[in-house]
Design a protein around this motif. Structure first.
Motif, PDB file in Angstrom:
ATOM      1  N   ASP A   1      19.080 -55.228  70.259  1.00 31.86           N
ATOM      2  CA  ASP A   1      19.353 -53.801  70.074  1.00 31.86           C
ATOM      3  C   ASP A   1      18.513 -53.237  68.933  1.00 31.86           C
ATOM      4  O   ASP A   1      17.968 -52.126  69.029  1.00 31.86           O
ATOM      5  CB  ASP A   1      20.838 -53.571  69.808  1.00 31.86           C
TER       6      ASP A   1
ATOM      7  N   VAL B   1      14.933 -49.992  76.960  1.00 34.76           N
ATOM      8  CA  VAL B   1      15.791 -51.092  77.410  1.00 34.76           C
ATOM      9  C   VAL B   1      14.964 -52.370  77.347  1.00 34.76           C
ATOM     10  O   VAL B   1      13.874 -52.432  77.919  1.00 34.76           O
ATOM     11  CB  VAL B   1      16.314 -50.873  78.845  1.00 34.76           C
TER      12      VAL B   1
ATOM     13  N   THR C   1      14.750 -56.187  78.481  1.00 36.18           N
ATOM     14  CA  THR C   1      15.323 -56.865  79.643  1.00 36.18           C
ATOM     15  C   THR C   1      15.070 -58.365  79.587  1.00 36.18           C
ATOM     16  O   THR C   1      14.128 -58.838  78.960  1.00 36.18           O
ATOM     17  CB  THR C   1      14.716 -56.311  80.943  1.00 36.18           C
TER      18      THR C   1
ATOM     19  N   ALA D   1      19.887 -55.774  81.030  1.00 34.75           N
ATOM     20  CA  ALA D   1      19.597 -55.258  79.696  1.00 34.75           C
ATOM     21  C   ALA D   1      20.220 -56.170  78.649  1.00 34.75           C
ATOM     22  O   ALA D   1      21.417 -56.449  78.689  1.00 34.75           O
ATOM     23  CB  ALA D   1      20.144 -53.844  79.552  1.00 34.75           C
TER      24      ALA D   1
ATOM     25  N   ALA E   1      19.129 -52.234  73.916  1.00 32.16           N
ATOM     26  CA  ALA E   1      18.940 -50.850  74.358  1.00 32.16           C
ATOM     27  C   ALA E   1      19.032 -49.910  73.173  1.00 32.16           C
ATOM     28  O   ALA E   1      19.735 -50.180  72.191  1.00 32.16           O
ATOM     29  CB  ALA E   1      19.980 -50.465  75.413  1.00 32.16           C
TER      30      ALA E   1
ATOM     31  N   VAL F   1      24.219 -46.918  78.087  1.00 28.83           N
ATOM     32  CA  VAL F   1      24.227 -48.229  78.749  1.00 28.83           C
ATOM     33  C   VAL F   1      25.360 -48.353  79.757  1.00 28.83           C
ATOM     34  O   VAL F   1      25.239 -49.063  80.759  1.00 28.83           O
ATOM     35  CB  VAL F   1      24.298 -49.373  77.714  1.00 28.83           C
TER      36      VAL F   1
ATOM     37  N   ALA G   1      22.408 -49.402  82.164  1.00 29.45           N
ATOM     38  CA  ALA G   1      21.254 -50.086  81.572  1.00 29.45           C
ATOM     39  C   ALA G   1      20.816 -51.273  82.432  1.00 29.45           C
ATOM     40  O   ALA G   1      19.621 -51.545  82.571  1.00 29.45           O
ATOM     41  CB  ALA G   1      21.575 -50.543  80.153  1.00 29.45           C
ATOM     42  N   ASP G   2      21.769 -51.974  83.014  1.00 28.71           N
ATOM     43  CA  ASP G   2      21.417 -53.083  83.904  1.00 28.71           C
ATOM     44  C   ASP G   2      20.743 -52.573  85.173  1.00 28.71           C
ATOM     45  O   ASP G   2      19.806 -53.193  85.693  1.00 28.71           O
ATOM     46  CB  ASP G   2      22.665 -53.887  84.275  1.00 28.71           C
TER      47      ASP G   2
ATOM     48  N   ALA H   1      22.947 -52.397  73.960  1.00 29.98           N
ATOM     49  CA  ALA H   1      23.319 -53.259  75.081  1.00 29.98           C
ATOM     50  C   ALA H   1      24.463 -54.195  74.730  1.00 29.98           C
ATOM     51  O   ALA H   1      25.057 -54.798  75.626  1.00 29.98           O
ATOM     52  CB  ALA H   1      22.101 -54.062  75.550  1.00 29.98           C
TER      53      ALA H   1
ATOM     54  N   LEU I   1      27.559 -54.049  76.717  1.00 33.74           N
ATOM     55  CA  LEU I   1      27.663 -54.637  78.052  1.00 33.74           C
ATOM     56  C   LEU I   1      28.336 -56.002  78.035  1.00 33.74           C
ATOM     57  O   LEU I   1      28.724 -56.510  79.086  1.00 33.74           O
ATOM     58  CB  LEU I   1      26.267 -54.771  78.664  1.00 33.74           C
TER      59      LEU I   1
END
Length: 443
Positions: free
Chosen positions: A123, A144, A146, A161, A164, A169, A192-193, A228, A231
Protein backbone atom coordinates in the motif's frame (compact mmCIF):
# COMPACT_ATOMS: atom_id res chain seq x y z
CA UNK A 1 -18.95 4.01 -37.21
CA UNK A 2 -16.25 4.15 -34.57
CA UNK A 3 -16.57 0.59 -33.27
CA UNK A 4 -17.13 1.98 -29.76
CA UNK A 5 -20.41 1.90 -27.81
CA UNK A 6 -22.55 5.02 -27.31
CA UNK A 7 -21.51 7.33 -24.51
CA UNK A 8 -24.52 6.30 -22.44
CA UNK A 9 -23.43 2.62 -22.50
CA UNK A 10 -21.09 1.64 -19.61
CA UNK A 11 -17.65 0.77 -21.00
CA UNK A 12 -13.96 1.09 -20.26
CA UNK A 13 -10.65 0.64 -22.05
CA UNK A 14 -7.57 -1.20 -20.85
CA UNK A 15 -4.15 -1.30 -22.49
CA UNK A 16 -0.64 -2.38 -21.58
CA UNK A 17 2.32 0.00 -21.58
CA UNK A 18 5.06 -1.29 -23.89
CA UNK A 19 8.69 -0.26 -23.68
CA UNK A 20 9.29 -0.75 -19.97
CA UNK A 21 12.90 -1.98 -19.57
CA UNK A 22 14.23 -4.51 -17.09
CA UNK A 23 13.83 -2.88 -13.69
CA UNK A 24 16.75 -2.99 -11.26
CA UNK A 25 17.22 -2.07 -7.62
CA UNK A 26 17.13 1.68 -7.14
CA UNK A 27 15.36 2.48 -10.42
CA UNK A 28 12.82 5.33 -10.31
CA UNK A 29 9.56 3.60 -11.24
CA UNK A 30 7.74 6.91 -11.61
CA UNK A 31 10.12 7.99 -14.38
CA UNK A 32 10.01 4.54 -15.99
CA UNK A 33 6.19 4.45 -16.08
CA UNK A 34 5.75 8.12 -17.05
CA UNK A 35 8.15 7.67 -19.96
CA UNK A 36 6.36 4.54 -21.19
CA UNK A 37 2.94 6.17 -20.86
CA UNK A 38 4.04 9.17 -22.93
CA UNK A 39 5.41 7.11 -25.82
CA UNK A 40 4.28 8.06 -29.32
CA UNK A 41 1.02 6.45 -30.34
CA UNK A 42 -0.26 6.01 -26.79
CA UNK A 43 -2.99 8.18 -25.26
CA UNK A 44 -0.89 9.17 -22.23
CA UNK A 45 -2.25 9.32 -18.71
CA UNK A 46 -5.29 11.36 -17.66
CA UNK A 47 -7.23 12.14 -14.51
CA UNK A 48 -9.32 9.15 -13.45
CA UNK A 49 -7.05 6.52 -15.02
CA UNK A 50 -5.97 3.52 -12.98
CA UNK A 51 -2.42 2.19 -13.22
CA UNK A 52 -2.09 -1.56 -12.70
CA UNK A 53 1.50 -2.37 -11.76
CA UNK A 54 2.88 -5.90 -11.39
CA UNK A 55 4.41 -6.32 -7.94
CA UNK A 56 7.57 -7.88 -9.38
CA UNK A 57 8.87 -4.59 -10.80
CA UNK A 58 7.99 -2.79 -7.58
CA UNK A 59 9.95 -5.38 -5.60
CA UNK A 60 12.93 -5.09 -7.93
CA UNK A 61 12.99 -1.30 -7.75
CA UNK A 62 12.78 -1.48 -3.95
CA UNK A 63 15.65 -3.96 -3.77
CA UNK A 64 13.57 -6.83 -2.45
CA UNK A 65 15.96 -9.33 -4.02
CA UNK A 66 17.76 -11.55 -1.54
CA UNK A 67 20.44 -14.19 -1.81
CA UNK A 68 18.85 -17.54 -1.02
CA UNK A 69 20.24 -20.85 -2.14
CA UNK A 70 17.22 -22.46 -0.50
CA UNK A 71 13.86 -20.97 -1.53
CA UNK A 72 12.17 -22.91 1.27
CA UNK A 73 14.21 -21.01 3.85
CA UNK A 74 13.12 -17.72 2.29
CA UNK A 75 9.49 -18.85 2.48
CA UNK A 76 9.97 -19.73 6.14
CA UNK A 77 11.29 -16.23 6.81
CA UNK A 78 8.31 -14.56 5.10
CA UNK A 79 5.58 -16.83 6.51
CA UNK A 80 3.85 -16.28 9.83
CA UNK A 81 1.38 -19.18 9.58
CA UNK A 82 1.00 -22.31 7.46
CA UNK A 83 -2.61 -22.55 6.32
CA UNK A 84 -2.34 -25.67 4.16
CA UNK A 85 0.35 -27.95 2.88
CA UNK A 86 0.52 -30.70 0.29
CA UNK A 87 3.97 -32.12 -0.34
CA UNK A 88 6.33 -29.20 -0.93
CA UNK A 89 3.50 -26.79 -1.78
CA UNK A 90 2.58 -24.50 1.09
CA UNK A 91 -0.24 -21.99 1.37
CA UNK A 92 0.82 -19.56 4.07
CA UNK A 93 -0.05 -16.24 5.61
CA UNK A 94 2.87 -13.93 5.00
CA UNK A 95 4.07 -10.90 6.91
CA UNK A 96 1.87 -8.61 4.78
CA UNK A 97 -1.19 -10.57 5.95
CA UNK A 98 -1.75 -12.16 2.52
CA UNK A 99 -2.70 -15.84 2.33
CA UNK A 100 -1.00 -17.24 -0.75
CA UNK A 101 1.28 -19.92 -2.12
CA UNK A 102 4.93 -19.80 -1.02
CA UNK A 103 4.46 -16.44 0.78
CA UNK A 104 4.88 -14.73 -2.60
CA UNK A 105 8.56 -15.72 -2.75
CA UNK A 106 9.45 -15.91 -6.46
CA UNK A 107 12.53 -17.59 -7.92
CA UNK A 108 11.64 -16.80 -11.58
CA UNK A 109 12.92 -13.83 -13.59
CA UNK A 110 15.69 -13.22 -11.11
CA UNK A 111 19.36 -14.16 -11.05
CA UNK A 112 20.35 -17.70 -10.08
CA UNK A 113 20.84 -18.00 -6.33
CA UNK A 114 18.41 -15.17 -5.59
CA UNK A 115 14.70 -14.90 -4.88
CA UNK A 116 12.31 -12.01 -5.14
CA UNK A 117 10.15 -11.03 -2.16
CA UNK A 118 6.93 -9.03 -2.27
CA UNK A 119 7.12 -5.32 -1.50
CA UNK A 120 7.56 -4.68 2.21
CA UNK A 121 4.40 -2.53 2.29
CA UNK A 122 2.47 -2.72 -1.00
CA UNK A 123 0.00 0.00 0.00
CA UNK A 124 2.85 2.40 0.81
CA UNK A 125 4.48 1.54 -2.52
CA UNK A 126 1.19 2.35 -4.29
CA UNK A 127 0.88 5.68 -2.47
CA UNK A 128 4.43 6.63 -3.46
CA UNK A 129 3.77 5.79 -7.12
CA UNK A 130 0.52 7.74 -7.15
CA UNK A 131 2.10 10.82 -5.60
CA UNK A 132 5.07 10.58 -7.96
CA UNK A 133 2.87 10.38 -11.08
CA UNK A 134 0.87 13.40 -9.92
CA UNK A 135 4.05 15.40 -9.36
CA UNK A 136 5.59 14.31 -12.67
CA UNK A 137 2.58 14.55 -14.98
CA UNK A 138 0.03 16.63 -13.08
CA UNK A 139 -2.67 13.96 -13.30
CA UNK A 140 -4.61 12.23 -10.53
CA UNK A 141 -4.64 8.49 -11.08
CA UNK A 142 -5.36 5.46 -9.00
CA UNK A 143 -2.66 2.84 -8.52
CA UNK A 144 -3.14 -0.90 -7.95
CA UNK A 145 -0.17 -3.19 -7.32
CA UNK A 146 -1.00 -6.70 -8.44
CA UNK A 147 0.22 -10.22 -7.88
CA UNK A 148 -0.87 -13.63 -9.12
CA UNK A 149 -2.97 -15.81 -6.82
CA UNK A 150 -4.62 -19.19 -6.95
CA UNK A 151 -8.05 -19.39 -5.37
CA UNK A 152 -9.72 -22.00 -3.16
CA UNK A 153 -12.23 -24.17 -5.02
CA UNK A 154 -11.26 -22.67 -8.39
CA UNK A 155 -8.71 -23.86 -10.94
CA UNK A 156 -6.30 -21.45 -12.55
CA UNK A 157 -4.57 -18.25 -11.53
CA UNK A 158 -5.59 -14.61 -11.69
CA UNK A 159 -4.16 -11.27 -10.66
CA UNK A 160 -5.43 -9.62 -7.50
CA UNK A 161 -4.64 -6.36 -5.72
CA UNK A 162 -2.03 -6.53 -2.97
CA UNK A 163 -1.49 -2.75 -2.78
CA UNK A 164 -3.64 0.22 -3.73
CA UNK A 165 -3.80 3.99 -3.50
CA UNK A 166 -6.48 6.40 -4.71
CA UNK A 167 -8.77 3.50 -5.61
CA UNK A 168 -12.00 2.40 -4.00
CA UNK A 169 -10.86 -1.14 -3.30
CA UNK A 170 -14.24 -2.34 -2.03
CA UNK A 171 -17.68 -1.29 -3.23
CA UNK A 172 -20.06 -1.98 -0.37
CA UNK A 173 -23.57 -2.43 -1.73
CA UNK A 174 -25.09 -3.65 1.50
CA UNK A 175 -28.23 -1.81 2.44
CA UNK A 176 -29.19 -1.15 -1.17
CA UNK A 177 -31.75 -2.88 -3.34
CA UNK A 178 -31.37 -5.07 -6.40
CA UNK A 179 -33.36 -4.51 -9.62
CA UNK A 180 -36.29 -6.41 -8.13
CA UNK A 181 -36.33 -4.39 -4.93
CA UNK A 182 -34.74 -7.11 -2.80
CA UNK A 183 -32.38 -5.88 -0.10
CA UNK A 184 -28.65 -6.53 -0.57
CA UNK A 185 -27.34 -7.89 2.72
CA UNK A 186 -23.92 -9.35 1.93
CA UNK A 187 -22.80 -7.90 -1.41
CA UNK A 188 -19.41 -6.18 -1.25
CA UNK A 189 -17.58 -6.01 -4.57
CA UNK A 190 -13.78 -6.38 -4.61
CA UNK A 191 -13.29 -3.58 -7.14
CA UNK A 192 -9.49 -3.50 -6.88
CA UNK A 193 -9.28 -7.23 -7.60
CA UNK A 194 -11.55 -6.82 -10.61
CA UNK A 195 -9.27 -4.07 -11.93
CA UNK A 196 -6.20 -6.25 -11.36
CA UNK A 197 -7.74 -9.15 -13.30
CA UNK A 198 -8.75 -6.83 -16.16
CA UNK A 199 -5.19 -5.58 -16.46
CA UNK A 200 -3.80 -9.10 -16.48
CA UNK A 201 -5.73 -9.81 -19.68
CA UNK A 202 -3.46 -7.37 -21.56
CA UNK A 203 -0.30 -7.69 -19.48
CA UNK A 204 -0.17 -11.48 -19.65
CA UNK A 205 2.19 -13.69 -17.67
CA UNK A 206 5.03 -13.94 -20.19
CA UNK A 207 4.62 -10.91 -22.48
CA UNK A 208 7.03 -8.64 -20.59
CA UNK A 209 4.33 -6.00 -20.08
CA UNK A 210 4.26 -5.31 -16.32
CA UNK A 211 2.03 -2.20 -16.36
CA UNK A 212 -1.47 -1.59 -17.72
CA UNK A 213 -3.84 1.37 -17.75
CA UNK A 214 -7.61 1.33 -17.26
CA UNK A 215 -9.60 4.30 -18.53
CA UNK A 216 -13.31 4.99 -18.29
CA UNK A 217 -13.95 4.17 -14.64
CA UNK A 218 -13.31 7.52 -12.91
CA UNK A 219 -15.85 6.70 -10.22
CA UNK A 220 -13.43 4.18 -8.69
CA UNK A 221 -10.64 6.77 -8.35
CA UNK A 222 -10.39 9.15 -5.42
CA UNK A 223 -8.81 9.72 -2.05
CA UNK A 224 -9.54 6.33 -0.51
CA UNK A 225 -7.07 5.78 2.29
CA UNK A 226 -7.89 2.16 3.07
CA UNK A 227 -5.51 0.54 0.60
CA UNK A 228 -5.59 -3.10 -0.47
CA UNK A 229 -5.16 -4.17 3.14
CA UNK A 230 -8.94 -3.74 3.41
CA UNK A 231 -9.29 -6.77 1.09
CA UNK A 232 -7.74 -9.09 3.67
CA UNK A 233 -10.55 -10.71 5.61
CA UNK A 234 -10.38 -10.16 9.36
CA UNK A 235 -9.63 -13.35 11.33
CA UNK A 236 -12.92 -13.10 13.21
CA UNK A 237 -14.82 -13.17 9.89
CA UNK A 238 -12.77 -15.90 8.23
CA UNK A 239 -14.76 -19.15 8.29
CA UNK A 240 -11.77 -21.09 6.98
CA UNK A 241 -8.91 -19.45 8.89
CA UNK A 242 -8.00 -22.74 10.51
CA UNK A 243 -10.43 -24.98 8.71
CA UNK A 244 -10.11 -27.33 11.65
CA UNK A 245 -13.55 -28.85 11.65
CA UNK A 246 -13.82 -29.10 7.88
CA UNK A 247 -10.27 -30.37 7.37
CA UNK A 248 -10.47 -32.98 10.10
CA UNK A 249 -13.84 -34.26 8.91
CA UNK A 250 -12.59 -34.46 5.34
CA UNK A 251 -9.39 -36.26 6.31
CA UNK A 252 -11.28 -38.72 8.50
CA UNK A 253 -13.78 -39.34 5.73
CA UNK A 254 -11.00 -39.94 3.22
CA UNK A 255 -9.02 -42.24 5.52
CA UNK A 256 -9.23 -45.85 4.41
CA UNK A 257 -7.25 -49.00 5.04
CA UNK A 258 -5.18 -49.26 1.88
CA UNK A 259 -3.72 -52.67 1.03
CA UNK A 260 -2.21 -52.03 -2.39
CA UNK A 261 0.31 -49.30 -3.03
CA UNK A 262 2.19 -47.81 -5.98
CA UNK A 263 5.98 -47.81 -6.09
CA UNK A 264 6.07 -44.04 -5.65
CA UNK A 265 8.42 -43.01 -2.85
CA UNK A 266 6.91 -41.51 0.28
CA UNK A 267 7.97 -38.01 1.32
CA UNK A 268 9.65 -38.43 4.75
CA UNK A 269 8.63 -34.88 5.58
CA UNK A 270 4.96 -35.79 5.17
CA UNK A 271 5.38 -38.69 7.62
CA UNK A 272 7.09 -36.44 10.13
CA UNK A 273 4.28 -33.93 9.86
CA UNK A 274 1.85 -36.78 10.56
CA UNK A 275 3.92 -37.71 13.62
CA UNK A 276 3.67 -34.09 14.78
CA UNK A 277 -0.12 -34.45 14.61
CA UNK A 278 0.01 -37.84 16.36
CA UNK A 279 1.77 -36.53 19.45
CA UNK A 280 -1.01 -34.06 20.17
CA UNK A 281 -3.09 -37.01 21.43
CA UNK A 282 -4.19 -37.01 25.08
CA UNK A 283 -2.18 -39.10 27.50
CA UNK A 284 -2.37 -39.95 31.23
CA UNK A 285 -0.35 -38.12 33.88
CA UNK A 286 0.99 -35.51 31.42
CA UNK A 287 3.17 -38.21 29.85
CA UNK A 288 4.29 -38.70 26.24
CA UNK A 289 3.84 -42.46 25.84
CA UNK A 290 4.40 -42.65 22.07
CA UNK A 291 7.42 -43.33 19.90
CA UNK A 292 7.36 -43.78 16.12
CA UNK A 293 10.04 -45.89 14.44
CA UNK A 294 10.33 -44.89 10.77
CA UNK A 295 11.62 -47.60 8.45
CA UNK A 296 12.80 -45.51 5.52
CA UNK A 297 15.23 -47.95 3.92
CA UNK A 298 14.19 -51.05 2.03
CA UNK A 299 16.82 -53.10 3.86
CA UNK A 300 15.40 -52.23 7.29
CA UNK A 301 11.87 -53.11 6.16
CA UNK A 302 12.97 -56.40 4.62
CA UNK A 303 15.02 -57.38 7.66
CA UNK A 304 12.11 -56.75 10.02
CA UNK A 305 9.47 -58.44 7.88
CA UNK A 306 11.61 -61.50 7.26
CA UNK A 307 12.22 -61.93 10.99
CA UNK A 308 8.52 -61.42 11.76
CA UNK A 309 7.52 -63.96 9.10
CA UNK A 310 9.88 -66.57 10.54
CA UNK A 311 8.54 -65.98 14.06
CA UNK A 312 4.95 -66.15 12.85
CA UNK A 313 5.52 -69.42 10.97
CA UNK A 314 7.18 -70.91 14.05
CA UNK A 315 4.21 -69.91 16.23
CA UNK A 316 1.66 -71.28 13.76
CA UNK A 317 3.47 -74.58 13.49
CA UNK A 318 3.56 -74.78 17.26
CA UNK A 319 -0.20 -74.26 17.26
CA UNK A 320 -0.65 -77.21 14.89
CA UNK A 321 -1.67 -75.38 11.70
CA UNK A 322 -1.08 -77.09 8.38
CA UNK A 323 1.55 -75.75 5.98
CA UNK A 324 -1.19 -74.71 3.57
CA UNK A 325 -3.01 -72.80 6.30
CA UNK A 326 0.25 -71.23 7.43
CA UNK A 327 1.05 -70.05 3.88
CA UNK A 328 -2.41 -68.49 3.59
CA UNK A 329 -1.99 -66.60 6.87
CA UNK A 330 1.51 -65.44 6.04
CA UNK A 331 0.26 -63.93 2.79
CA UNK A 332 -1.84 -61.55 4.86
CA UNK A 333 1.38 -59.78 5.73
CA UNK A 334 1.94 -58.79 2.10
CA UNK A 335 0.32 -55.44 2.77
CA UNK A 336 3.39 -54.54 4.85
CA UNK A 337 5.88 -56.05 2.43
CA UNK A 338 4.42 -54.23 -0.57
CA UNK A 339 4.36 -50.80 1.07
CA UNK A 340 7.19 -48.40 0.23
CA UNK A 341 7.33 -47.12 3.80
CA UNK A 342 6.68 -48.64 7.23
CA UNK A 343 6.16 -47.09 10.62
CA UNK A 344 6.19 -49.01 13.89
CA UNK A 345 4.39 -47.04 16.61
CA UNK A 346 5.52 -48.02 20.09
CA UNK A 347 4.09 -47.59 23.56
CA UNK A 348 6.36 -46.53 26.42
CA UNK A 349 5.17 -46.60 30.01
CA UNK A 350 7.49 -43.88 31.31
CA UNK A 351 5.62 -41.88 33.93
CA UNK A 352 3.09 -44.60 34.68
CA UNK A 353 2.08 -45.29 38.26
CA UNK A 354 2.65 -48.58 40.08
CA UNK A 355 0.09 -49.84 42.58
CA UNK A 356 0.08 -52.78 45.01
CA UNK A 357 -3.22 -53.84 43.44
CA UNK A 358 -2.72 -55.69 40.12
CA UNK A 359 -6.21 -54.71 39.00
CA UNK A 360 -5.22 -51.05 39.18
CA UNK A 361 -1.91 -51.78 37.45
CA UNK A 362 -3.84 -53.43 34.61
CA UNK A 363 -6.11 -50.39 34.35
CA UNK A 364 -3.02 -48.14 34.35
CA UNK A 365 -1.62 -49.96 31.33
CA UNK A 366 -4.98 -49.84 29.58
CA UNK A 367 -4.95 -46.05 29.93
CA UNK A 368 -1.57 -45.90 28.22
CA UNK A 369 -2.68 -48.29 25.48
CA UNK A 370 -5.72 -46.08 24.81
CA UNK A 371 -3.40 -43.06 24.55
CA UNK A 372 -1.23 -44.94 22.07
CA UNK A 373 -4.32 -45.77 20.00
CA UNK A 374 -5.35 -42.11 20.01
CA UNK A 375 -1.90 -41.14 18.71
CA UNK A 376 -2.05 -43.73 15.93
CA UNK A 377 -5.51 -42.49 14.95
CA UNK A 378 -4.16 -38.94 14.72
CA UNK A 379 -1.27 -40.30 12.66
CA UNK A 380 -3.53 -42.12 10.18
CA UNK A 381 -5.82 -39.12 9.73
CA UNK A 382 -2.85 -36.81 9.21
CA UNK A 383 -1.47 -39.18 6.57
CA UNK A 384 -4.82 -39.03 4.79
CA UNK A 385 -4.54 -35.25 4.86
CA UNK A 386 -1.19 -35.64 3.10
CA UNK A 387 -2.94 -37.82 0.46
CA UNK A 388 -1.10 -40.90 1.71
CA UNK A 389 -2.82 -44.24 2.17
CA UNK A 390 -2.16 -46.42 5.19
CA UNK A 391 -2.94 -49.73 6.80
CA UNK A 392 -2.51 -50.34 10.54
CA UNK A 393 -1.61 -54.02 10.96
CA UNK A 394 -1.31 -55.62 14.40
CA UNK A 395 1.36 -58.18 13.52
CA UNK A 396 4.26 -56.65 15.48
CA UNK A 397 2.29 -57.11 18.70
CA UNK A 398 2.56 -60.89 18.32
CA UNK A 399 6.36 -60.89 18.14
CA UNK A 400 7.38 -57.89 20.20
CA UNK A 401 10.72 -59.38 21.24
CA UNK A 402 11.67 -60.03 17.62
CA UNK A 403 10.76 -56.46 16.63
CA UNK A 404 12.75 -54.99 19.50
CA UNK A 405 15.75 -57.15 18.61
CA UNK A 406 15.76 -56.40 14.88
CA UNK A 407 15.18 -52.67 15.33
CA UNK A 408 17.44 -52.42 18.40
CA UNK A 409 14.71 -50.88 20.54
CA UNK A 410 14.78 -50.44 24.32
CA UNK A 411 13.25 -53.26 26.34
CA UNK A 412 10.44 -51.01 27.58
CA UNK A 413 9.14 -50.15 24.12
CA UNK A 414 6.03 -52.11 23.13
CA UNK A 415 5.35 -52.25 19.36
CA UNK A 416 1.70 -51.41 18.71
CA UNK A 417 1.40 -52.92 15.27
CA UNK A 418 2.92 -51.57 12.07
CA UNK A 419 1.58 -48.94 9.70
CA UNK A 420 2.07 -49.43 5.96
CA UNK A 421 2.29 -46.07 4.18
CA UNK A 422 2.20 -45.20 0.49
CA UNK A 423 0.19 -43.94 -2.44
CA UNK A 424 -2.92 -46.00 -3.07
CA UNK A 425 -2.66 -47.92 -6.33
CA UNK A 426 -6.34 -47.43 -7.04
CA UNK A 427 -9.53 -45.95 -5.73
CA UNK A 428 -10.38 -46.99 -2.20
CA UNK A 429 -13.43 -49.10 -1.63
CA UNK A 430 -16.53 -47.24 -0.64
CA UNK A 431 -17.09 -47.45 3.08
CA UNK A 432 -20.41 -49.08 3.97
CA UNK A 433 -22.95 -46.53 5.11
CA UNK A 434 -23.10 -46.26 8.87
CA UNK A 435 -25.54 -44.36 10.96
CA UNK A 436 -24.00 -42.69 13.99
CA UNK A 437 -27.20 -43.39 15.91
CA UNK A 438 -26.41 -47.13 15.71
CA UNK A 439 -23.35 -46.55 17.84
CA UNK A 440 -24.89 -44.26 20.45
CA UNK A 441 -26.60 -45.04 23.73
CA UNK A 442 -28.13 -42.19 25.70
CA UNK A 443 -28.73 -42.45 29.43
Amino acid sequence: MTGLPREDVPAYRVWALPGIPEVRAGDDLVKVIASAAGAEGLPGLADGDVLLVTSKIVSKAEGRIVRAADREAAIDAEAVRVVARRGTLRIVENRQGLVMAAAGVDASNTEAGTVLLLPEDPDASARALRAGIEDALGVEVGVVITDTFGRPWRSGLTDVAIGAAGVRVLDDLRGGLDTHGNPLNVTTVATADELAAAGDLVKGKTAGLPVAVVRGLPHVVGDDGTGARALVRAPADDMFRLGTSEAVREAMTQRRTIREFTDDPVDPGAVRRAVAAAITAPAPHHTTPWRFVLLESESSRTRLLDAMRDAWISDLRGDGFSERSIAKRVRRGDVLRNAPYLVVPCLVMDGSHTYPDERRNAAEREMFVVAAGAAVQNFLVALAGERLGSAWVSSTMFCADVVRSVLDLPAGWSPMGAVAVGRASGAARERPARSASSFVEVR
